[in-house]
Design an enzyme around this catalytic site. Structure first.
Site, mmCIF file in Angstrom:
data_model
loop_
_atom_site.group_PDB
_atom_site.id
_atom_site.type_symbol
_atom_site.label_atom_id
_atom_site.label_comp_id
_atom_site.label_asym_id
_atom_site.label_seq_id
_atom_site.Cartn_x
_atom_site.Cartn_y
_atom_site.Cartn_z
ATOM 1 N N CYS A 30 0.825 -1.210 0.000
ATOM 2 C CA CYS A 30 0.000 0.000 0.000
ATOM 3 C C CYS A 30 0.863 1.266 0.000
ATOM 4 O O CYS A 30 1.533 1.561 0.984
ATOM 5 C CB CYS A 30 -0.914 -0.042 1.225
ATOM 6 S SG CYS A 30 -1.764 1.481 1.607
ATOM 7 N N CYS A 33 0.042 3.790 2.719
ATOM 8 C CA CYS A 33 0.508 3.284 4.014
ATOM 9 C C CYS A 33 1.990 3.610 4.212
ATOM 10 O O CYS A 33 2.412 3.986 5.306
ATOM 11 C CB CYS A 33 0.302 1.776 4.106
ATOM 12 S SG CYS A 33 -1.416 1.249 3.969
#
Length: 105
Positions: A30, A33
């Site tokens: 991600c 993230c």
């Protein structure tokens, strides 16, 4: 190490023992993230001893992600004695998270 990487079997005991917890639900693939990670690390250092700052990899711990209804990552969940009281979804400045922590310490 200030950040605790939480697994399903230890999650409840860890967050229940902490007066306040901030848990980042994330995944290694991600991009957002990865962008949020330095802020979470800085918060973990700044609040060490006062707040449990944890990370849950949603790929490794899908049951925790389901339990908290995590639909998008990153999702940061705030818990007080094991009960969720706030959450933030997406990449945000560190101040968005520290304001929640400071208001609840």
């Amino acid at each position: 190490m200030a950040i605790k990487h939480l697994k399903t079997e230890e999650f409840d005991a860890a967050v229940d023992a902490a007066p306040l917890a901030m848990v980042d639900f994330w995944a290694s693939w991600c991009g957002p993230c990865k962008m949020l990670s330095p802020a979470v690390e800085a918060i973990a250092e700044e609040y060490e001893g006062k707040v449990l700052v944890g990370k849950v990899n949603v790929d490794e711990e899908p049951e925790l992600a389901r339990r908290f209804g995590v639909m998008s990552i990153p999702t940061v969940v705030f818990l007080n004695q094991g009960r969720e009281f706030d959450r933030k979804v997406g990449v945000m400045p560190a101040e968005e998270f520290t304001e929640v922590l400071d208001a609840n310490l």
